[in-house]
Scaffold this active site. Sequence first.
Site, PDB file in Angstrom:
ATOM      1  CD  GLU A 176      -2.788   1.317   2.420  1.00  0.00           C
ATOM      2  OE1 GLU A 176      -3.700   2.159   2.421  1.00  0.00           O
ATOM      3  OE2 GLU A 176      -2.569   0.556   3.390  1.00  0.00           O
ATOM      4  CE  LYS A 213      -6.536  -0.140   1.780  1.00  0.00           C
ATOM      5  NZ  LYS A 213      -7.043  -0.563   3.109  1.00  0.00           N
TER       6      LYS A 213
END
Length: 296
Positions: A176, A213
Site C-alpha cells: 500500500e 492497495k
Amino acid sequence: MHDPKMMDKIENGPGFIAALDQSGGSTPKALKGYGINEDAYSNDEEMFALIHGMRTRIVTAPSFNGDKIIGAILFEKTMDGEADGKPVPQLLWERGVVPFLKVDKGLEAEADGVQMMKPMPGLDALLVRAKAKDVFGTKMRSVINKASPSGIAAIVKQQFDVAAQVLDHGMMPIIEPEVNIKSDERAECDALVLSETKKQLDALPEDRKVMLKLSIPVEPNLYAPLVDHPRVARVVALSGGFSRDEACDELAKNRGMIASFSRALLQDLRHSMSDAEFDQSLSSAIDQIYQASIKG
C-alpha cells in the site's frame, strides 16, 4: 503455501475487503466517529478495549459475512482477541471472510515528498504468530505527498522488500503506497506509482504474487496494467478520506479494482444504535461498496 480456498476467494471472489485496522494513532478518531469521545477512556488499555468492542460488533453482525466481503484487515490486538468466544481470524474464516493483518509500525517523518514505513524489527516473529492463527496475508502502508521520482521509487522498493519477507513466510502481502488525495501533484504521483510498481512486479519470480492497495487514481483505469499483471492477485482501493458516496463513485470508474475501505465503510455506525439499527446501517454500507466493487 497459501491456503488454496482462501487464495481462490481473494483472487476470484466477488466483493471487497473491509479495513478494520485502525492503530493507536487513528483509534481516537475512529472511536469519536463511532460516538465515543476521549473522556470515555483514561488510558490506552481502555481505549483499545473500546475499539475491540466496536470491531467485535462489526464482525459478528449478521451482514458481515463472505457473501459480499472477501477479506478483512485486522489490527494486531484484534487478531489476538476473541469475538463470540472464538479467535477473530477463526470467526472471520468460518463466515467466509479471509483474515489479513496490518503489520507496519507507522510512518517516518516526510522526506523527499514521501513517508516511508518505520523499521519492523519484530516482523518475522509477528508473521510466525499470524500464520499460526491462520491469517492469510498482511498489509503495510506508506504515504506519498509529492511527485518525487526518487521518493516514490524508494517507497515502492521498501514495500516490495517487506513483501518478499512476507512471502517467505507463505503469506500474501498487500502493498500500500498511498497517494495523498489532497496532494496538488496527485495525478503525477499516480503515474510514478504505476511505473515504479510495474518495475518491481516485472522483477518478481514467476511463482510469486502480491496484492496492491492503491489510492483511486485521478485518471480512470490508469492502473489497468497492474490489474492485468500476472504477478498481481488483486488490486484493491483505499477510500483515502473520500466519503463513501465519493469513494464508490470514483471506484466504479476503474475496471478490476475492488474496495478496501475503512472510514467509508464505518462512517454511519454509532455506539448508541440498537443491534438491529447497527446491522441495517452496516448492511447498507456493505451493499453500496459491493456494487461499486463488482462493476464490469
